[in-house]
Scaffold this active site. Structure first.
Site, PDB file in Angstrom:
ATOM      1  N   SER A 127      35.373  64.576  34.679  1.00  0.00           N
ATOM      2  CA  SER A 127      36.310  65.185  33.731  1.00  0.00           C
ATOM      3  C   SER A 127      36.173  66.700  33.750  1.00  0.00           C
ATOM      4  O   SER A 127      35.084  67.239  33.990  1.00  0.00           O
ATOM      5  CB  SER A 127      35.962  64.656  32.335  1.00  0.00           C
ATOM      6  N   TYR A 152      29.546  62.361  25.185  1.00  0.00           N
ATOM      7  CA  TYR A 152      30.499  61.889  26.205  1.00  0.00           C
ATOM      8  C   TYR A 152      30.524  62.850  27.392  1.00  0.00           C
ATOM      9  O   TYR A 152      30.367  62.448  28.553  1.00  0.00           O
ATOM     10  CB  TYR A 152      31.920  61.737  25.619  1.00  0.00           C
ATOM     11  N   LYS A 156      29.241  62.581  31.660  1.00  0.00           N
ATOM     12  CA  LYS A 156      29.970  62.902  32.899  1.00  0.00           C
ATOM     13  C   LYS A 156      29.136  63.852  33.755  1.00  0.00           C
ATOM     14  O   LYS A 156      29.062  63.714  34.974  1.00  0.00           O
ATOM     15  CB  LYS A 156      31.337  63.503  32.575  1.00  0.00           C
TER      16      LYS A 156
HETATM   17  P1  NAD Z   1      40.167  53.352  29.277  1.00  0.00           P
HETATM   18  O1  NAD Z   1      39.303  53.127  28.093  1.00  0.00           O
HETATM   19  O2  NAD Z   1      41.623  53.076  29.140  1.00  0.00           O
HETATM   20  O3  NAD Z   1      39.621  52.482  30.507  1.00  0.00           O
HETATM   21  C1  NAD Z   1      38.254  52.179  30.688  1.00  0.00           C
HETATM   22  C2  NAD Z   1      38.149  50.682  30.938  1.00  0.00           C
HETATM   23  O4  NAD Z   1      36.782  50.352  31.181  1.00  0.00           O
HETATM   24  C3  NAD Z   1      38.618  49.837  29.766  1.00  0.00           C
HETATM   25  O5  NAD Z   1      39.527  48.851  30.206  1.00  0.00           O
HETATM   26  C4  NAD Z   1      37.328  49.202  29.229  1.00  0.00           C
HETATM   27  O6  NAD Z   1      37.560  47.913  28.677  1.00  0.00           O
HETATM   28  C5  NAD Z   1      36.458  49.162  30.482  1.00  0.00           C
HETATM   29  N1  NAD Z   1      35.013  49.202  30.223  1.00  0.00           N
HETATM   30  C6  NAD Z   1      34.335  50.084  29.419  1.00  0.00           C
HETATM   31  N2  NAD Z   1      33.018  49.788  29.433  1.00  0.00           N
HETATM   32  C7  NAD Z   1      32.852  48.745  30.287  1.00  0.00           C
HETATM   33  C8  NAD Z   1      31.718  47.981  30.716  1.00  0.00           C
HETATM   34  N3  NAD Z   1      30.496  48.229  30.250  1.00  0.00           N
HETATM   35  N4  NAD Z   1      31.930  46.975  31.589  1.00  0.00           N
HETATM   36  C9  NAD Z   1      33.171  46.687  32.065  1.00  0.00           C
HETATM   37  N5  NAD Z   1      34.267  47.352  31.672  1.00  0.00           N
HETATM   38  C10 NAD Z   1      34.112  48.365  30.795  1.00  0.00           C
HETATM   39  O7  NAD Z   1      39.917  54.841  29.794  1.00  0.00           O
HETATM   40  P2  NAD Z   1      40.747  55.710  30.830  1.00  0.00           P
HETATM   41  O8  NAD Z   1      41.475  56.752  30.073  1.00  0.00           O
HETATM   42  O9  NAD Z   1      41.472  54.843  31.781  1.00  0.00           O
HETATM   43  O10 NAD Z   1      39.545  56.461  31.560  1.00  0.00           O
HETATM   44  C11 NAD Z   1      39.007  55.969  32.781  1.00  0.00           C
HETATM   45  C12 NAD Z   1      37.851  56.854  33.201  1.00  0.00           C
HETATM   46  O11 NAD Z   1      38.317  58.193  33.343  1.00  0.00           O
HETATM   47  C13 NAD Z   1      36.702  56.919  32.219  1.00  0.00           C
HETATM   48  O12 NAD Z   1      35.506  56.988  32.942  1.00  0.00           O
HETATM   49  C14 NAD Z   1      36.953  58.208  31.472  1.00  0.00           C
HETATM   50  O13 NAD Z   1      35.766  58.736  30.959  1.00  0.00           O
HETATM   51  C15 NAD Z   1      37.517  59.066  32.574  1.00  0.00           C
HETATM   52  N6  NAD Z   1      38.355  60.173  32.088  1.00  0.00           N
HETATM   53  C16 NAD Z   1      39.392  59.903  31.254  1.00  0.00           C
HETATM   54  C17 NAD Z   1      40.188  60.948  30.780  1.00  0.00           C
HETATM   55  C18 NAD Z   1      41.306  60.686  29.811  1.00  0.00           C
HETATM   56  O14 NAD Z   1      41.718  61.620  29.121  1.00  0.00           O
HETATM   57  N7  NAD Z   1      41.851  59.487  29.723  1.00  0.00           N
HETATM   58  C19 NAD Z   1      39.930  62.248  31.214  1.00  0.00           C
HETATM   59  C20 NAD Z   1      38.872  62.480  32.090  1.00  0.00           C
HETATM   60  C21 NAD Z   1      38.084  61.427  32.530  1.00  0.00           C
HETATM   61  C1  WQD Z   2      44.889  68.330  23.771  1.00  0.00           C
HETATM   62  C2  WQD Z   2      45.311  69.499  22.885  1.00  0.00           C
HETATM   63  C3  WQD Z   2      44.110  69.664  20.808  1.00  0.00           C
HETATM   64  C4  WQD Z   2      45.630  66.004  19.020  1.00  0.00           C
HETATM   65  C5  WQD Z   2      40.090  65.262  25.682  1.00  0.00           C
HETATM   66  C6  WQD Z   2      38.605  65.174  25.931  1.00  0.00           C
HETATM   67  C7  WQD Z   2      38.305  65.481  27.363  1.00  0.00           C
HETATM   68  C8  WQD Z   2      39.154  64.623  28.290  1.00  0.00           C
HETATM   69  C9  WQD Z   2      40.605  64.637  27.939  1.00  0.00           C
HETATM   70  C10 WQD Z   2      37.945  62.679  28.992  1.00  0.00           C
HETATM   71  C11 WQD Z   2      44.129  70.210  22.225  1.00  0.00           C
HETATM   72  C12 WQD Z   2      45.579  69.401  20.562  1.00  0.00           C
HETATM   73  C13 WQD Z   2      45.394  67.039  19.893  1.00  0.00           C
HETATM   74  C14 WQD Z   2      46.326  66.279  17.810  1.00  0.00           C
HETATM   75  C15 WQD Z   2      46.513  68.577  18.463  1.00  0.00           C
HETATM   76  N1  WQD Z   2      38.775  63.241  28.240  1.00  0.00           N
HETATM   77  N2  WQD Z   2      45.829  68.301  19.613  1.00  0.00           N
HETATM   78  N3  WQD Z   2      46.751  67.561  17.588  1.00  0.00           N
HETATM   79  O1  WQD Z   2      40.738  67.666  23.765  1.00  0.00           O
HETATM   80  O2  WQD Z   2      41.884  68.609  25.823  1.00  0.00           O
HETATM   81  O3  WQD Z   2      40.519  66.579  25.998  1.00  0.00           O
HETATM   82  O4  WQD Z   2      40.769  64.362  26.545  1.00  0.00           O
HETATM   83  O5  WQD Z   2      37.211  63.150  29.797  1.00  0.00           O
HETATM   84  O6  WQD Z   2      36.957  65.261  27.555  1.00  0.00           O
HETATM   85  O7  WQD Z   2      37.950  66.106  25.085  1.00  0.00           O
HETATM   86  O8  WQD Z   2      42.684  66.441  24.862  1.00  0.00           O
HETATM   87  O9  WQD Z   2      44.678  65.270  24.035  1.00  0.00           O
HETATM   88  O10 WQD Z   2      42.668  65.476  22.517  1.00  0.00           O
HETATM   89  O11 WQD Z   2      44.008  67.513  23.015  1.00  0.00           O
HETATM   90  O12 WQD Z   2      46.912  69.709  18.202  1.00  0.00           O
HETATM   91  O13 WQD Z   2      46.545  65.389  16.978  1.00  0.00           O
HETATM   92  O14 WQD Z   2      46.100  68.988  21.811  1.00  0.00           O
HETATM   93  O15 WQD Z   2      43.622  70.590  19.871  1.00  0.00           O
HETATM   94  O16 WQD Z   2      44.442  71.558  22.192  1.00  0.00           O
HETATM   95  P1  WQD Z   2      41.407  67.437  25.037  1.00  0.00           P
HETATM   96  P2  WQD Z   2      43.514  66.070  23.566  1.00  0.00           P
END
Ligand code: NAD
Ligand code: WQD
Length: 346
Positions: A127, A152, A156
């Protein structure tokens, strides 16, 4: 013969879109998910799009023996894309041990199995959170990793280190960490998308739920940031582009094109949008006026982050194709589809 890929967390948001992209490129997919943040219905959504039902194993990757039994059963796994993790930043502050256990043990158990294989390959979901507030924008992969703001984010950083250290002593292990910026949107068919449980913490699901009347109004967190309109800036990337990047990264490893056995890439559009611009994009494509007001800054938020995507463009030959408007349009279509489904269930 087609390659068989394990997608952990394959029923989740980004995982499910990646499963579709893999199947469309001829890969055979086996999904592991424990359904902690997803539903079995996602399998149906994937199958409706690709007409191919992926294999599914309900396994909790925190159970080391179940992970080992899985690899005994599926000896011909050619690569792993590891999405499974817990991802709610606030929850990780409340319950750090859950996050350290789920996000690190699962990775360790997978690597322990993989390093015994002949040509193990893994792609890890990292991330942009590892950069914190970067000193220079856009953010390149060489920007320093900052002390994590949350457990969290720390998982990562540590996850990446675990892979890097393992790669150093296991030269046949090939790995890529992909640092996603802000993934948004849904498959254009609206058969799969993001399923936030409870009140969404992320901006886009909050916007679409507000427009759908589920939430009264959006609170824009902070209007006094040192940005042109005073609201925070992020790099919102369409989940379809993100899914395609995983296939490209996997092919790079499979074809032995890596310059080192562990590589890191940013995945973003390269463009920053403020919260107000995101709202405008939503209003434009949905034709809906979005009720919002300004609220105090949210703790832990950084001012601005957007990717320098040169490395992914040049090395992976990958570039985001969609912009924020297309992403918002798909997110809105998905929200409307969800509501249709809920009405049918009543
Ligand atoms: P998500 O929660 O939709 O998907 C994760 C999936 O993993 C879920 O279906 C959950 O049931 C499964 N899971 C969790 N723990 C598990 C375990 N112990 N065993 C088996 N399955 C398990 O999340 P996402 O948004 O699709 O994110 C996917 C990956 O990308 C994650 O590693 C997340 O940290 C990373 N990521 C997400 C974002 C974001 O904003 N969505 C941003 C950066 C990184
Ligand atoms: C985006 C912008 C908020 C909600 C998060 C995790 C990051 C990554 C992605 C996994 C920000 C603003 C939000 C609301 C708002 N995940 N906001 N009102 O914080 O950039 O990142 O998700 O790795 O680790 O921290 O994403 O979608 O929460 O926010 O004004 O109700 O929207 O302040 O500027 P963020 P977000």
């Amino acid at each position: 013969m087609s390659k068989r890929i394990l997608v952990t967390g394959g029923l989740g948001y980004i995982g499910s879109h990646t499963v579709v992209a893999l199947q469309e490129k001829g890969f055979e997919v086996v999904i592991i998910d424990n359904l902690s943040n997803s539903s079995l219905e996602v399998l149906g959504g994937i199958t409706r799009i690709t007409k191919i039902s992926p294999q599914f194993e309900k396994i909790d990757l925190r159970e080391r023996h179940d992970v080992s039994n899985f690899f005994d059963k599926y000896q011909d796994i050619d690569g792993v894309i590891h999405f499974a993790a817990s991802k709610a930043v606030g929850e990780s502050v409340e319950n750090p041990l859950l996050y350290y256990e789920n996000n690190l043990n699962t990775l360790i158990y997978l690597l322990q199995q993989l390093k015994e294989k002949e040509t193990p390959k893994i792609i890890f979901s990292s991330s942009c959170t590892v950069y914190g507030q970067a000193d220079e924008l856009p953010i390149t992969e060489n920007a320093p990793v900052k002390k994590a703001e949350s457990p969290y984010g720390n998982t990562k950083q540590i996850g990446e280190e675990i892979i890097a250290d393992t790669c150093k002593v296991t030269s046949h292990l090939k790995a890529i960490s992909l640092r996603y910026f802000n993934p948004i949107g849904a498959h254009p068919s609206a058969h799969i998308g993001e399923l936030p449980i409870g009140t969404p913490q992320n901006l886009v699901p909050f916007i679409t739920q507000t427009a759908a009347g589920i939430r009264e109004k959006l609170s824009v967190f902070g209007q006094d940031y040192p940005t042109p309109d005073g609201t925070c800036i992020r790099d919102y990337i369409h989940v379809m582009d993100l899914a395609r990047a995983h296939v490209v990264a996997l092919e790079r490893i499979i074809h032995g094109e890596q310059s080192e056995n562990y590589e890191v890439f940013n995945l973003g559009t390269g463009k920053g949008n403020s919260v107000l611009e995101a709202i405008q994009a939503f209003e434009k494509v949905s034709g809906q006026k979005l009720p919002y007001d300004f609220a105090p800054r949210r703790e832990g938020d950084i001012t601005a982050a957007y990717a320098d995507t040169t490395k992914a463009n040049e090395v992976l030959k990958w570039k985001a194709e969609y912009g924020i408007e297309e992403a918002m349009q798909s997110a809105w279509k998905w929200q409307q589809e969800l509501q249709k489904k809920q009405k049918e269930e009543i």
